[in-house]
Design an enzyme around this catalytic site. Structure first.
Site, PDB file in Angstrom:
ATOM      1  N   HIS A 196       0.824  -1.208   0.000  1.00 27.27           N
ATOM      2  CA  HIS A 196       0.000   0.000   0.000  1.00 27.27           C
ATOM      3  C   HIS A 196       0.859   1.260   0.000  1.00 27.27           C
ATOM      4  O   HIS A 196       1.939   1.287   0.575  1.00 27.27           O
ATOM      5  CB  HIS A 196      -0.901   0.008   1.245  1.00 27.27           C
ATOM      6  CG  HIS A 196      -1.929  -1.077   1.218  1.00 27.27           C
ATOM      7  ND1 HIS A 196      -3.107  -0.958   0.528  1.00 27.27           N
ATOM      8  CD2 HIS A 196      -1.950  -2.315   1.788  1.00 27.27           C
ATOM      9  CE1 HIS A 196      -3.822  -2.067   0.681  1.00 27.27           C
ATOM     10  NE2 HIS A 196      -3.134  -2.912   1.443  1.00 27.27           N
TER      11      HIS A 196
ATOM     12  N   ARG B 213      -7.400 -12.361   8.778  1.00 27.33           N
ATOM     13  CA  ARG B 213      -6.525 -11.348   9.345  1.00 27.33           C
ATOM     14  C   ARG B 213      -6.830 -11.148  10.818  1.00 27.33           C
ATOM     15  O   ARG B 213      -7.974 -11.304  11.255  1.00 27.33           O
ATOM     16  CB  ARG B 213      -6.615 -10.031   8.588  1.00 27.33           C
ATOM     17  CG  ARG B 213      -7.997  -9.618   8.153  1.00 27.33           C
ATOM     18  CD  ARG B 213      -7.968  -9.320   6.646  1.00 27.33           C
ATOM     19  NE  ARG B 213      -9.112  -8.505   6.194  1.00 27.33           N
ATOM     20  CZ  ARG B 213     -10.072  -9.011   5.443  1.00 27.33           C
ATOM     21  NH1 ARG B 213     -10.105 -10.291   5.145  1.00 27.33           N
ATOM     22  NH2 ARG B 213     -11.039  -8.231   5.009  1.00 27.33           N
TER      23      ARG B 213
END
Lengths: 420, 504
Positions: B50, B311
């Site tokens: 990212h 996650r």
């Protein structure tokens, strides 16, 4: 750069028959490239019988059928390389291949026959959710494990899909001591040959559950169970019929996909219905001098038909190299009409002296009894009419189109199937 | 057994930390309970590096992401894993969303992220011809990139190993060994291991390990499901496409992968099980329809695999990184959800700083082999690997000349040779299962999903590991693929029964 008149990509039944026929028709420099360790293709793992009834007029096993062609290839001194993978072709018919002895090989061919066969649809192609344990195999992979490698991939097995390989494997696993709980089929009819259903399931009391599918696979390391459900007429699961069945193995026989990855390198036009190249009656694809035959062109149910189709391509490749083609004034498109899924070839382009008829191969969309098949040209005139007692999508249909019915103004022929 | 630093967890965070500590004269052990590296969150995620504009500077997530992003070019080159800075687009459909895009742009700029730009509809359609024409604008971030998270993680572990770290696979820690408010090691299924510093990088299980030391970290597992497309679709989009983010996630994205496939997902669903990697019709339907809103031309027919990842989301919604305040010697690295993959190299540097500080503060308690003296022989680069698909044919011809195993293509879909598979089995962290070979070489990741190469890979594993084929597994003990040799099976399982029948 090595030069050949013809390079055949794939040494399975299609490639072998095509190479032989090209040799018979005068080509000398022919090379077959095969990625596996041996010639014969998938036939080598099909140790059951039922092959050759049409072509050799006797019943053979897969390896026997393959062996006849392999011997002829050797007798005719046609060159071949095994464990050789073609990694690229270009539209100028340059071929790049790889093997252990020669390294990277570059070949220029006057003609190419694509005979790469097909691959199996996987669990992912039909999107079965759940966990991802060991024990989920395509039927062909399981067949290889048992018949070639000599290992048992499962003990308690559920088979999804009643295609021929699924039916054959139900029997094979049973004979090797495994328990086949059931063969499930999403559709209301089996997609395999009738004789396989009788000889592989009925004779061994293996239930065939039509209108059933698997909606979930459970198990951490190994498959532990599957959720089986009945489907309605729109093939949608009927929730109340869900049932969890314990098993250690799931076999999938849910269809085959022609392997046209190489064909895509040269932008060969593909038919979205067959998954194979669009071809004329010579089996030439949209790429000049590149032909296709066997399961890379359309998925066959009988190897005998593959051999016959390959011979057309083999002769055509030889005639192409020897410049023996004469075009028609017009291209005649063959169009699938009512209840016809597809027709091979897709169009007729050439004129050949002494040719009495052109053979057309097709599949129907759904099973039907007492039918009439009409061939109508673009002017609306009925060219031919055939009657059949029974047609099913699982059995390829072949018809002849007499040359004398064709003329220079004709642009298309539509084939339709009606109930009598 | 004894070490200076012991890391629990072989995910991207644990392996990045291991590699960071391997630069110093220290004995380092990394424990992984599974039989391979990258078996949890690091195995199945979006693989996005990212840019870092969407988390605030006041969060660890925001700071570490921006810190780590520029490190990827060099790191991936050293580790020989593919990485591409293809840029990302946060796509908005409503005029109202423009404010959000502007906030992200301003936030990103405050953190020093370069090249952020709000693009209008026309420019967006130029950048992404297959995007939904109803789009209104997008935030373009050229520094975003894509990486294969499991290959990255495995390579970090390989790098740690060649620099002296002892990676112990199949080793599960069962308890912390604590004496006088000091963590002095761990109990494992293979016995006690002493260590001066213990680093808890156990991903989804980091809360359980923290609680053994009296630290209360609240972690919720959130599952996300994905579809992966055939390479036919690999160039259908050119950038990582995000929708406008929601409170809980960055949303369902559409992205090319470094291997030329197209990936869509993930949804985000709180789940009870930390190892519930199942996929569901419901979840995948959500993924597909959300992806289709961004890219309406998507179809379901060329999907070659579906999977899910989990996650670890901390209740604070930020990374939880720091020394335990209850017991000396423990560093917790928890709640590493997205952008954890991107942040991992920076997390490793941060953890190193914490460890250095800890060792000087508690120099009496923590007896380390050296006081963080840098090794002069640290190897940044992994040894060169032969990868057919990355090599010119003329060069590959010579490679085959030296070792003919590189001339046999085993995986026909992804063009992986026998030589590459053998190399994977003998890498610093060896591949010992079919899936482990797959993650290192791509054999079996193509459109046939291992139908053709599966039996060949099993054969090669059996030869190289010198084990019978019946012991070769898909993903470790309990996932063996074959039961017995055919005739042995008949004789043993069925033979006994039929003998009984005959006696009757």
């Amino acid at each position: 750069m090595i030069n050949y008149d013809l390079v055949v990509i794939g040494g399975g039944p299609a490639g072998l028959a095509a190479a032989l026929e090209a040799k018979k028709n005068g080509l000398e420099e022919i090379l077959i490239l095969e990625r596996d360790k041996y010639l014969g293709g998938i036939l080598q793992q099909c140790i059951h019988n039922g092959f050759g009834l049409d072509y050799f007029k006797e019943e053979l096993t897969g390896p026997e059928y393959a062996d006849r062609f392999v011997r002829m290839v050797e007798e005719n001194e046609i060159e071949y390389k095994t464990e050789t993978m073609v990694v690229n072709i270009t539209k100028y018919r340059k071929i790049t291949a790889l093997n252990q002895n020669d390294g990277v090989i570059n070949i220029k061919a006057k003609s190419i026959i694509l005979a790469m066969g097909c691959r199996e649809r996987t669990r992912e192609s039909i999107l079965i959710p759940g966990s991802r344990p060991a024990g989920v195999f395509t039927a062909g992979t399981a067949q290889r494990y048992i018949n070639i490698e000599g290992y048992m991939p499962g003990k308690k097995v559920i088979i999804l899909g009643s295609g021929d390989i699924g039916l054959i494997m139900a029997r094979r696993l049973t004979l090797e001591g495994a328990e086949v709980i059931a063969v499930l089929e999403l559709l209301p009819y089996s997609s395999g040959l009738v004789r396989n259903k009788v000889q592989c399931l009925d004779d061994f009391d293996i239930p065939l559950k039509l209108n059933h599918t698997i909606t979930r696979i459970n198990g951490k390391g190994r498959v532990e169970s599957v959720v089986v459900v009945e489907v309605d007429e729109n093939l949608q699961p009927i929730k109340e019929t869900e049932e969890e069945i314990a098993c250690d193995t799931v076999l999938l026989s849910v269809g085959l996909i022609p392997e046209n990855e190489l064909s895509k390198n040269i932008n060969v036009e593909l038919d979205p219905v067959t998954g194979g190249p669009i071809i004329d009656e010579k089996r030439m694809t949209s790429a000049e001098g590149v032909f296709a035959c066997g399961n890379v062109l359309q998925v066959h149910d009988l190897v005998d038909y593959v051999s016959m189709e390959a011979e057309i391509a083999g002769k055509a490749a030889a005639d192409y190299v020897n410049q023996k083609y004469s075009s028609r004034d017009n291209i005649i498109e063959l169009m699938a009409g009512k209840n016809i899924r597809y027709i091979v070839p897709h169009h007729i382009k050439y004129y050949e002296e002494n040719q009495k008829f052109i053979k057309l191969y097709m599949r129907v969309k759904k099973p039907e009894e007492d039918v009439r098949i009409e061939l109508v040209d673009d002017q609306g005139s009925m060219l031919m009419e055939y009657k059949k007692d029974i047609v099913t999508p699982g059995e390829m249909l072949s018809l002849v189109l007499p040359e004398k019915k064709l003329d220079d103004s004709m642009k298309g022929i539509e084939i339709s199937l009606y109930k009598r | 057994m004894k070490s200076d630093v012991l890391i629990i967890g072989g995910g991207v965070v644990g392996t990045a930390i291991a590699r960071e500590f391997s630069k110093y004269e220290l004995d380092v052990i990394l424990l992984e309970k599974e039989e391979d590296i990258a078996m949890g969150t690091s195995k199945a995620n979006s693989g996005i590096v990212h840019a870092g504009y969407n988390a605030s500077m006041n969060t660890l997530k925001g700071r570490l992401n921006t810190w780590a992003n520029p490190m990827f070019d060099q790191l991936c080159s050293d580790l020989q894993v593919p990485f591409e800075r293809i840029g990302s687009l946060v796509v908005s459909f409503e005029e109202d969303d423009f404010k959000k895009l502007r906030w992200e742009k301003e936030n990103g700029e405050k953190m020093g992220i370069k090249g952020l730009e709000i693009v209008d509809r026309d420019r967006l359609l130029e950048l992404e011809p297959n995007i939904n024409p109803e789009v209104s604008s997008a935030l373009y971030a050229p520094t975003a990139g894509i990486v294969s998270s499991y290959e990255f993680t495995i390579a970090l572990a390989d790098s740690a190993v060649i620099n002296g770290v002892n990676v112990m696979l199949g080793t599960e820690m069962t308890d912390l060994f604590i004496e006088n408010n000091q963590v002095k090691g761990v109990e494992t299924n293979r016995g006690r291991i002493y260590s001066s510093i213990v680093i808890n990088a156990a991903g989804l299980f980091a809360d359980e390990i923290a609680s053994m030391a009296g630290n209360d970290i609240d972690i919720t597992p959130r599952k996300g499901e994905y579809h992966l497309y055939d390479k036919n679709w690999g160039d259908y989009v050119n950038h990582v496409l995000f929708p406008i983010p929601s409170k809980i996630s960055k949303g369902i994205l559409v992205t090319p992968t470094v291997h030329g496939n197209l990936l869509i997902g993930p949804n985000s669903e709180a789940v009870a099980g930390k190892e519930d990697y199942t996929t569901t019709n419901e979840g995948l339907d959500i993924v597909f329809s959300a992806a289709r809103k961004l890219v309406p031309g998507l179809e379901r027919r060329d999907i070659i695999t579906s999977f899910s990842g989990i996650r670890a989301v901390a209740s604070t919604d930020d990374f939880v990184i720091g020394p335990s305040d209850k017991n000396v010697g423990l560093i917790n690295v928890a709640g590493i959800q997205s952008p954890g993959l991107t942040s991992a190299p920076a997390i490793a540097e941060m953890v190193l700083e914490i460890a250095v500080e800890m060792s000087s503060e508690y120099s009496r308690e923590l007896t380390l082999k050296s006081n963080f003296i840098e090794k002069d022989d640290f190897r940044e680069r992994l040894p060169e690997r032969c990868v057919y698909t990355d090599t010119e044919h003329s060069q590959w011809h010579d490679i085959i000349g030296e070792n003919s195993d590189y001339g046999e293509i085993v995986c026909r879909c992804e063009h992986v040779t026998r030589g590459e598979i053998i190399d994977a089995i003998h890498r610093p962290v060896p591949a010992t299962s079919v899936d482990a070979v797959k993650r290192r070489t791509r054999a079996g990741t193509g459109r046939c999903q291992g139908g053709f190469c599966g039996p060949r890979v099993v054969e090669i594993l059996s030869e190289e590991l010198k084990i019978p084929r019946t012991e070769v597994s898909k993903k470790g003990t309990g996932s063996e693929i074959l039961f017995a040799k055919t005739k042995d099976y008949l004789l043993k399982e069925v033979g006994e029964e039929s003998e009984k029948d005959y006696k009757l």
